[in-house]
Write a protein that holds these residues in place. Structure first.
Motif, mmCIF file in Angstrom:
data_model
loop_
_atom_site.group_PDB
_atom_site.id
_atom_site.type_symbol
_atom_site.label_atom_id
_atom_site.label_comp_id
_atom_site.label_asym_id
_atom_site.label_seq_id
_atom_site.Cartn_x
_atom_site.Cartn_y
_atom_site.Cartn_z
ATOM 1 N N MET A 179 0.840 -1.169 0.000
ATOM 2 C CA MET A 179 0.000 0.000 0.000
ATOM 3 C C MET A 179 0.891 1.241 0.000
ATOM 4 O O MET A 179 1.842 1.329 0.756
ATOM 5 C CB MET A 179 -0.880 -0.027 1.243
ATOM 6 N N MET A 180 0.557 2.181 -0.842
ATOM 7 C CA MET A 180 1.273 3.450 -0.923
ATOM 8 C C MET A 180 0.370 4.549 -0.366
ATOM 9 O O MET A 180 -0.796 4.636 -0.745
ATOM 10 C CB MET A 180 1.626 3.764 -2.373
ATOM 11 N N LYS A 181 0.909 5.364 0.530
ATOM 12 C CA LYS A 181 0.177 6.510 1.067
ATOM 13 C C LYS A 181 0.960 7.774 0.765
ATOM 14 O O LYS A 181 2.176 7.819 0.970
ATOM 15 C CB LYS A 181 -0.005 6.398 2.579
ATOM 16 N N ILE A 182 0.237 8.771 0.286
ATOM 17 C CA ILE A 182 0.834 10.067 -0.012
ATOM 18 C C ILE A 182 0.161 11.096 0.896
ATOM 19 O O ILE A 182 -1.067 11.211 0.906
ATOM 20 C CB ILE A 182 0.629 10.461 -1.484
ATOM 21 N N TYR A 183 0.970 11.812 1.646
ATOM 22 C CA TYR A 183 0.488 12.869 2.527
ATOM 23 C C TYR A 183 0.836 14.194 1.859
ATOM 24 O O TYR A 183 2.001 14.432 1.540
ATOM 25 C CB TYR A 183 1.153 12.755 3.895
ATOM 26 N N TYR A 184 -0.172 15.032 1.665
ATOM 27 C CA TYR A 184 0.061 16.256 0.899
ATOM 28 C C TYR A 184 -0.809 17.396 1.408
ATOM 29 O O TYR A 184 -1.707 17.204 2.224
ATOM 30 C CB TYR A 184 -0.191 16.010 -0.588
ATOM 31 N N LYS A 185 -0.490 18.593 0.914
ATOM 32 C CA LYS A 185 -1.264 19.788 1.238
ATOM 33 C C LYS A 185 -1.932 20.289 -0.034
ATOM 34 O O LYS A 185 -1.286 20.415 -1.075
ATOM 35 C CB LYS A 185 -0.362 20.884 1.796
ATOM 36 N N ALA A 186 -3.224 20.569 0.096
ATOM 37 C CA ALA A 186 -3.992 21.130 -1.014
ATOM 38 C C ALA A 186 -4.910 22.203 -0.443
ATOM 39 O O ALA A 186 -5.665 21.930 0.489
ATOM 40 C CB ALA A 186 -4.807 20.050 -1.703
ATOM 41 N N ASP A 187 -4.826 23.385 -0.974
ATOM 42 C CA ASP A 187 -5.656 24.491 -0.496
ATOM 43 C C ASP A 187 -5.519 24.676 1.014
ATOM 44 O O ASP A 187 -6.511 24.823 1.727
ATOM 45 C CB ASP A 187 -7.117 24.264 -0.875
ATOM 46 N N TYR A 188 -4.306 24.618 1.506
ATOM 47 C CA TYR A 188 -3.966 24.836 2.917
ATOM 48 C C TYR A 188 -4.465 23.742 3.857
ATOM 49 O O TYR A 188 -4.357 23.870 5.065
ATOM 50 C CB TYR A 188 -4.459 26.207 3.392
ATOM 51 N N LYS A 236 -4.270 19.650 5.042
ATOM 52 C CA LYS A 236 -3.474 18.426 4.953
ATOM 53 C C LYS A 236 -4.400 17.272 4.572
ATOM 54 O O LYS A 236 -5.482 17.124 5.151
ATOM 55 C CB LYS A 236 -2.776 18.134 6.273
ATOM 56 N N LYS A 237 -3.977 16.498 3.587
ATOM 57 C CA LYS A 237 -4.779 15.395 3.088
ATOM 58 C C LYS A 237 -3.890 14.182 2.877
ATOM 59 O O LYS A 237 -2.663 14.289 2.917
ATOM 60 C CB LYS A 237 -5.444 15.779 1.769
ATOM 61 N N GLU A 238 -4.524 13.043 2.633
ATOM 62 C CA GLU A 238 -3.770 11.845 2.274
ATOM 63 C C GLU A 238 -4.585 11.038 1.282
ATOM 64 O O GLU A 238 -5.814 11.125 1.241
ATOM 65 C CB GLU A 238 -3.402 11.016 3.495
ATOM 66 N N VAL A 239 -3.860 10.287 0.480
ATOM 67 C CA VAL A 239 -4.492 9.436 -0.517
ATOM 68 C C VAL A 239 -3.721 8.120 -0.551
ATOM 69 O O VAL A 239 -2.522 8.097 -0.292
ATOM 70 C CB VAL A 239 -4.516 10.131 -1.907
ATOM 71 N N GLU A 240 -4.431 7.030 -0.849
ATOM 72 C CA GLU A 240 -3.816 5.707 -0.882
ATOM 73 C C GLU A 240 -3.921 5.100 -2.277
ATOM 74 O O GLU A 240 -4.919 5.298 -2.968
ATOM 75 C CB GLU A 240 -4.511 4.759 0.099
ATOM 76 N N PHE A 241 -2.900 4.355 -2.622
ATOM 77 C CA PHE A 241 -2.883 3.573 -3.854
ATOM 78 C C PHE A 241 -2.392 2.174 -3.509
ATOM 79 O O PHE A 241 -1.617 2.002 -2.565
ATOM 80 C CB PHE A 241 -1.943 4.204 -4.892
ATOM 81 N N GLU A 242 -2.814 1.208 -4.279
ATOM 82 C CA GLU A 242 -2.377 -0.174 -4.035
ATOM 83 C C GLU A 242 -0.865 -0.291 -4.193
ATOM 84 O O GLU A 242 -0.195 -0.963 -3.418
ATOM 85 C CB GLU A 242 -3.098 -1.124 -4.992
#
Length: 69
Positions: free
Chosen positions: A1-10, A12-18
């Motif tokens: 599992m890949m998780k990306i932690y990022y900032k969008a429009d101030y 903090k968010k995260e998204v996962e990919f297989e």
């Protein structure tokens, strides 16, 4: 599992990919959900932080994995 932690429009968010190749593919579509300029501050694969990635944006992360998948 890949998780990306990022900032969008101030925010903090995260998204996962297989797997990282799924992330690369998600940015190759005509209207990707993740924008190139979003700031990436942490990436994990299989629960381990990807410390070799030193970029700052989704585009940097795409380029990092484009060469590896």
């Amino acid at each position: 599992m890949m998780k990306i932690y990022y900032k969008a429009d101030y925010d903090k968010k995260e998204v996962e990919f297989e797997k990282p190749s799924d992330f690369v593919g998600s940015l190759l579509v005509d209207d990707p959900e993740l924008q190139d300029g979003y700031e990436v501050y942490k990436v994990t694969v299989a629960g381990q932080e990807v410390t070799e990635f030193t970029g700052k944006t989704m585009l940097d992360l795409f380029n990092y994995y484009w060469k590896r998948v």
